[in-house]
Scaffold this motif. Structure first.
Motif, PDB file in Angstrom:
ATOM      1  N   UNK A 146       0.842  -1.203   0.000  1.00 42.56           N
ATOM      2  CA  UNK A 146       0.000   0.000   0.000  1.00 42.56           C
ATOM      3  C   UNK A 146       0.875   1.250   0.000  1.00 42.56           C
ATOM      4  N   UNK A 147       0.389   2.301  -0.631  1.00 50.09           N
ATOM      5  CA  UNK A 147       1.172   3.522  -0.802  1.00 50.09           C
ATOM      6  C   UNK A 147       0.663   4.641   0.095  1.00 50.09           C
ATOM      7  N   UNK A 148       1.594   5.478   0.525  1.00 47.21           N
ATOM      8  CA  UNK A 148       1.273   6.717   1.226  1.00 47.21           C
ATOM      9  C   UNK A 148       1.968   7.830   0.477  1.00 47.21           C
ATOM     10  N   UNK A 149       1.204   8.629  -0.270  1.00 44.19           N
ATOM     11  CA  UNK A 149       1.748   9.699  -1.091  1.00 44.19           C
ATOM     12  C   UNK A 149       2.904   9.209  -1.963  1.00 44.19           C
ATOM     13  N   UNK A 150       2.743   8.019  -2.526  1.00 44.73           N
ATOM     14  CA  UNK A 150       3.751   7.453  -3.409  1.00 44.73           C
ATOM     15  C   UNK A 150       4.771   6.570  -2.729  1.00 44.73           C
ATOM     16  N   UNK A 151       4.953   6.704  -1.415  1.00 44.50           N
ATOM     17  CA  UNK A 151       5.954   5.910  -0.702  1.00 44.50           C
ATOM     18  C   UNK A 151       5.385   4.543  -0.341  1.00 44.50           C
ATOM     19  N   UNK A 152       6.175   3.512  -0.626  1.00 41.99           N
ATOM     20  CA  UNK A 152       5.723   2.142  -0.409  1.00 41.99           C
ATOM     21  C   UNK A 152       6.399   1.494   0.799  1.00 41.99           C
ATOM     22  N   UNK A 153       7.050   2.287   1.639  1.00 37.96           N
ATOM     23  CA  UNK A 153       7.811   1.722   2.755  1.00 37.96           C
ATOM     24  C   UNK A 153       7.469   2.375   4.084  1.00 37.96           C
ATOM     25  N   UNK A 154       6.313   3.009   4.183  1.00 43.41           N
ATOM     26  CA  UNK A 154       5.897   3.636   5.431  1.00 43.41           C
ATOM     27  C   UNK A 154       5.344   2.554   6.355  1.00 43.41           C
ATOM     28  N   UNK A 155       5.969   2.398   7.517  1.00 41.01           N
ATOM     29  CA  UNK A 155       5.673   1.277   8.403  1.00 41.01           C
ATOM     30  C   UNK A 155       4.224   1.172   8.809  1.00 41.01           C
ATOM     31  N   UNK A 156       3.566   2.305   9.061  1.00 44.32           N
ATOM     32  CA  UNK A 156       2.171   2.256   9.505  1.00 44.32           C
ATOM     33  C   UNK A 156       1.236   1.724   8.436  1.00 44.32           C
ATOM     34  N   UNK A 157       1.681   1.717   7.194  1.00 42.79           N
ATOM     35  CA  UNK A 157       0.846   1.235   6.089  1.00 42.79           C
ATOM     36  C   UNK A 157       1.054  -0.256   5.806  1.00 42.79           C
ATOM     37  N   UNK A 158       2.227  -0.771   6.200  1.00 42.57           N
ATOM     38  CA  UNK A 158       2.595  -2.140   5.818  1.00 42.57           C
ATOM     39  C   UNK A 158       2.173  -3.130   6.894  1.00 42.57           C
ATOM     40  N   UNK A 159       0.920  -3.495   6.875  1.00 41.59           N
ATOM     41  CA  UNK A 159       0.398  -4.469   7.833  1.00 41.59           C
ATOM     42  C   UNK A 159       0.738  -5.882   7.367  1.00 41.59           C
TER      43      UNK A 159
END
Length: 806
Positions: A146-159
Motif C-alpha cells: 500500500x502507498x502513502x503519497x507514493x511511498x511504499x515503505x511507510x511502516x504504519x501502512x505495511x500491515x
C-alpha cells in the motif's frame, strides 16, 4: 513532512481555551473569528485545539498555525493585520510550548517499532543474503505494498495479513530451492538464426535463394502486428529450477520511413490481447546495411516463452489490414534484403516506395543468442558457509544456523531464539529426512520469522536512540534498499558506527554499485511515478501516445535523477536545465535532435523545445491528467506535494465537478471553468494557493505535448488560446512556465526543505512530525553549505542526528 492545514481532527473533548496562555490574546484578536464557534473555516476550531502540549495531541496543527502566521498567510489580507512585533512574540510563545512537550512525547512512544520490508526490499535482501534472484511482483507472489503519497515503505501502512504469511512461506521455499537445488544447474548457450525462428529451419527458402544465386542470408522481418518468438520454453529444457538471470545477444537492424517513427522492438510475454508485456524495450537505430549487436540481461522465471513485437504508432493495420500482414508473415514470403524484395516476391505486398524508402517501420533480425542461467562467483560465495557439512554434529549445526540467522535478522542472535528451528531440524531427521532437507526446514523458519520480514527497532526498555545494529540496517535500507553488508555488520559488532567511522561507511556506501537501487527507488516513490499510465490517454484524442512512449517518459525521470545524483549537481536542475535524458522515441515526441545510438542518453535542449527540469517532463505532466484532458488543479497539488512537501486539503464535500463544454456554448478553457468554479468562498482560499502552480503548465496537454490552443471537443467557435500566466500566493507574477520555474528557483530553500523531508520519510519509514523540525532544519543548513548538491544532501541525511533516533 506533510502537515495538511485542512485535514484537521476535530476533538469534542479537547481542552477549552485557557486565559492563562500568553498567546490567547493574539488568537482572540486575529484567529478565533474565522476559526471559532461562530465561523469554522477549513474545519478548524482553534478554540478547541488541545493546550496540553506535552501530549502532542494537536502539536502538528499548532506547528502549521505557526508556519502560516510566520509566512503571512494568517490572518488573510482582508483582516486587521498584527504588527511584526506581535507576530514575532506569538510565534516565539507557541514555538516554545511545542518544544517543551518534545521529551514527554518521546517518552510516550512505544518501546519497540516494527517496519515490514516492502516487496522490493524483500527481493534485494534475499539476493544479498542468498545470492539468488526472486521476483515478488509476479502474479501469485507477494502482495502489493500500500502507498502513502507514493511511498511504499511507510511502516504504519505495511500491515501483515494471513495471506502475507502464506505467500512469505511459499517465497521462502522458492528461494531456498534455488539456493540449494537438488541437482546442480548448468548454464547453457543457445543460438537461433532467423532461418530457424522465422522459417522453421529455412531449408525450402534457402533452396529458393540458391536458384536465384542470392548469397545473402535469410532474415526475419518483424513488422507491426506480427509477433515472432524470441524464446521458446523447450530451448533450455523444462523445470523451474532453471529460473534465473539470462543474457541475450541479438544482431538486429531496422527500417524507418521518412518522417516516420523509429522502429521499436519489445521482447516480452504474450498477454493474449494481441500485445505482450515488455521485459526489454529497444529503439532500433542501426540501418539495414550496418546491423548492430545488442546485449542485455533479464531475470526469467522458467519455463517461459517470449515474443518479439514491433511497437509503433503508425501501424500497418490502419491502412493494410490483416490480409497484408498474413501475406508478409506467410512462409512463401522470403526476405533477405530490401534490394531483393521485388525479385523474391514480385506479387507480394509493397514494403517500399519507388525510392526504396520503407512505407512503415519494421525490424530485421539476423540471430539471437541466449545464455543462462548465469550465476557469478560472488553470488555463489554468498552461500558458501550456510550449509553445515554432511557429518556435522549438532553443535556445528547450531553454529551455522546462528551465523545465518544473525545475517538474516541483522543483529546478534541468542541460541535459545533458535531452539524452535533446531527442534524442527531434529524432528525432520527423526522422520527419515536427509540432513540437507532437514536443515532447509530450519532455514525456512528463520526466513519466515518476523525478525527477517520486519526491521525491528527498540527493546523492552524505552530508549531514544538506535543501537549500532539498528543504525546499520537503517542506513542500508535507506541507501541500498537491502540488508547491511559484512563491513557494516562488523562495524556494528565492534561499536564503531560513530562520527568519523560512520562518515567513512556512508561514503563507501554512496560509491557502491548498490546505490543504483536508491536511484531507481527514491525518485519513483518521491515523484509518484506509479500514477504514470494510471489513466491511459484516449487513443482517438492522442494517437501519438503508445506504451513505449509511456515507458520512455518514465525512464527519462529515473535517468535524469541518476545523472544529477552521479554528477552531484545542484537541485536547481530539478527545476530547470538545458538538457535531459532521452531515447529516440522521446526525442521524436519532444522534437529534439535524434541520438545516433540506441538507449537513453544526455541530449541538449533549446528554448523552443519548452523543456528542462522535472516539471516539463512528459511523465510528470501526464501523471496529473485523466486520459482525456489536463488537470491544472491536480498539477498544482502534485507540485505542492512533490516540490514543497505540503499536501493541500481535500475539497469540501459535494463540490460540483468541472463539466464538459456544452455543445451550444462558446468553447471555454479549463482555466476559465476553474475560475468560475472557485467563486465558491469555501473553494477560493485553497485554490488561490494551488491553481497558479498548475496553470503555469497549461501550454502542455494531457500527455505533455506543447500547444498554444486548448483543444475543446464541443462548443461553438475556434479552440481558445491557452493562458499560462498567473500570480503566486505572495503576489509575484509570471507569464508562462519558464518564468514560473525562475520563481521556483527563488524558492530553492523551500524546495530543499521539501526534498529533505521526502528523503527523511523514505529513510525513517514513517510520517514526520513537528518534533522532527529541528533535525530537518539542521540537514537543510548543512545542504546549503554544500551548495544544494544532490549527493551531498543524501549524505547529510544519512549522517544526520534524526537517522540515529528511534
Amino acid at each position: 513532512m506533510r502537515l495538511s492545514f485542512m485535514m484537521l481532527a476535530f476533538f469534542a473533548g479537547a481542552s477549552i481555551v485557557s486565559a492563562a496562555e500568553p498567546f490567547e490574546a493574539f488568537l482572540q484578536n486575529h484567529c478565533i473569528r474565522c476559526h471559532g464557534p461562530e465561523t469554522v473555516e477549513r474545519d478548524l476550531r482553534i478554540d478547541q485545539l488541545s493546550r496540553d502540549f506535552r501530549s502532542g495531541q494537536d502539536g502538528h496543527l499548532w506547528a502549521e498555525i505557526v508556519e502560516r502566521i510566520n509566512a503571512g498567510e494568517m490572518p488573510p489580507e482582508d483582516e486587521p493585520q498584527p504588527s511584526e512585533n506581535e507576530i514575532a512574540t506569538v510565534i516565539s510563545q507557541l514555538d516554545s510550548r511545542i518544544r517543551e512537550g518534545r521529551a514527554a512525547r518521546m517518552a510516550a512512544r512505544p518501546p519497540v517499532s516494527h517496519y515490514r520490508l516492502s516487496r522490493r526490499e524483500y527481493q534485494n535482501t534475499i539476493y544479498d543474503l542468498l545470492g539468488v534472484r526472486y521476483d515478488p511482483s509476479q502474479p501469485g507472489e507477494l502482495n502489493a505494498d500500500p502507498l502513502w503519497h507514493g511511498f511504499e515503505r511507510i511502516g504504519s501502512q505495511l500491515s501483515l495479513s494471513p495471506s502475507h504469511v502464506e505467500r512469505y512461506y511459499r517465497a521462502s521455499e522458492i528461494v531456498l530451492d534455488r539456493a540449494f537445488p537438488e541437482h546442480p544447474v548448468e548454464s547453457q548457450t543457445i543460438r537461433k538464426t532467423a532461418a530457424e525462428i522465422r522459417y522453421n529451419g529455412g531449408q525450402r527458402q534457402q533452396a529458393y535463394l540458391d536458384r536465384f544465386g542470392i548469397k545473402l542470408p535469410l532474415r526475419a522481418l518483424i513488422f507491426p502486428g506480427r509477433e515472432l518468438q524470441a524464446l521458446r520454453p523447450h530451448w533450455f529444457g523444462a523445470g523451474a529450477s532453471k529460473s534465473g538471470l539470462y543474457r541475450a545477444r541479438l544482431q538486429i537492424s531496422g527500417v524507418r520511413p521518412p518522417y516516420g517513427q523509429t522502429p521499436h522492438l519489445r521482447i516480452g510475454k504474450r498477454t493474449g490481447e494481441g500485445t505482450n508485456e515488455g521485459l526489454i524495450e529497444l529503439d532500433i537505430l542501426a540501418p539495414e546495411d550496418e546491423p548492430e549487436i545488442i546485449e542485455f540481461e533479464v531475470f526469467l522465471e522458467m519455463p517461459t516463452s517470449l515474443d518479439f513485437n514491433v511497437v509503433v504508432t503508425d501501424i500497418i493495420s490502419r491502412d493494410k489490414g490483416g490480409h497484408h500482414r498474413n501475406i508478409l508473415g506467410g512462409s512463401d514470403y522470403v526476405f533477405t534484403h530490401t534490394s531483393e524484395t521485388k525479385l523474391l516476391n514480385p506479387t507480394g505486398p509493397k514494403l517500399f516506395d519507388e525510392n526504396g524508402n520503407g512505407i512503415f517501420s519494421f525490424v530485421l533480425l539476423d540471430w539471437i543468442e541466449w545464455e543462462g542461467p548465469i550465476e557469478s562467483d560472488a553470488e555463489r560465495a554468498t552461500r558458501t558457509d550456510i550449509m553445515p557439512p554432511g557429518d556435522a554434529t549438532l553443535e556445528v549445526v547450531v553454529q551455522h544456523l546462528n551465523r545465518f540467522a544473525q545475517r538474516a535478522w541483522r543483529r546478534p542472535v541468542a541460541d535459545d531464539e533458535l531452539r524452535p528451528y533446531l527442534e524442527a531440524y531434529e524432528e525432520e531427521l527423526a522422520a527419515g529426512e536427509d540432513r540437507k532437507s532437514a536443515y532447509q526446514v530450519a532455514l525456512l523458519g528463520v526466513l519466515n520469522s518476523r525478525n527477517f520480514t520486519y526491521l525491528v527497532e527498540g527493546d523492552t526498555q524505552p530508549r531514544e536512540r538506535l543501537n549500532d545494529w539498528e543504525l546499520a540496517s537503517r542506513l542500508s535500507y535507506f541507501l541500498w534498499s537491502s540488508m547491511p553488508d559484512q563491513a557494516l555488520f562488523d562495524a556494528a559488532a565492534e561499536g564503531k558506527l560513530t562520527e568519523d567511522e560512520l562518515a567513512k561507511h556512508v561514503d563507501r556506501m554512496l560509491a557502491d554499485p548498490k546505490m543504483d537501487r536508491f536511484v531507481q527507488d527514491f525518485p519513483r516513490q518521491w515523484l509518484q511515478l506509479h500514477r504514470v499510465g494510471m489513466f491511459p490517454p484516449d487513443g482517438k484524442l492522442y494517437p501519438e501516445y503508445d506504451v513505449w512512449l509511456e515507458a520512455s517518459m518514465r525512464e527519462e525521470v529515473i535517468q535524469y535523477f541518476r545523472e544529477v545524483f552521479a554528477s552531484n549537481l545542484s537541485i536547481d536542475h530539478f527545476i530547470t536545465s538545458d538538457w535531459t535524458m532521452a531515447n529516440a522515441r522521446l526525442c521524436e515526441f519532444y522534437g529534439v535532435t535524434m541520438p545516433k545510438t540506441s538507449g537513453v542518453q544526455k541530449v541538449s535542449l533549446k528554448p523552443e523545445h519548452h523543456r528542462g527540469g522535472l516539471l516539463t517532463m512528459g511523465a510528470i505532466l501526464g501523471l496529473t491528467s485523466d486520459g482525456t484532458r489536463h488537470r491544472p488543479v491536480h498539477r498544482g497539488v502534485w507540485i505542492s506535494e512533490a516540490i514543497f512537501a505540503k499536501t493541500p486539503p481535500p475539497p469540501p464535500a459535494n463540490v460540483d465537478p468541472i463539466e464538459p463544454n456544452p455543445p451550444d456554448s462558446p468553447k471555454a478553457t479549463i482555466r476559465q471553468k476553474i475560475k468560475a468554479h472557485t467563486q465558491n468562498a469555501n473553494c477560493a482560499a485553497c485554490h488561490r494557493n494551488i491553481d497558479p502552480l498548475g496553470l503555469a503548465f497549461d501550454q502542455f496537454d494531457a500527455i505533455g505535448q506543447w500547444r498554444t490552443h486548448e483543444r475543446v471537443e464541443k462548443g461553438t467557435g475556434a479552440d481558445p488560446p491557452v493562458d499560462p500566466s498567473g500570480e503566486m500566493p505572495d503576489g509575484r507574477m509570471f507569464a508562462d512556465a519558464e518564468q514560473f520555474k525562475q520563481l521556483l528557483l527563488g524558492d530553492r530553500d523551500r524546495f530543499l526543505q521539501g526534498l529533505v523531508e521526502h528523503l527523511c520519510s523514505y529513510g525513517l519509514r514513517r510520517v514526520l512530525t513537528v518534533d522532527d523540525q529541528e533535525d530537518i532544519q539542521a540537514i537543510v543548513e548543512e545542504a546549503k553549505r554544500k551548495n544544494y548538491q544532490l549527493k551531498d544532501i543524501v549524505r547529510a541525511v544519512a549522517l544526520s542526528d534524526i537517522m540515529k533516533k528511534r
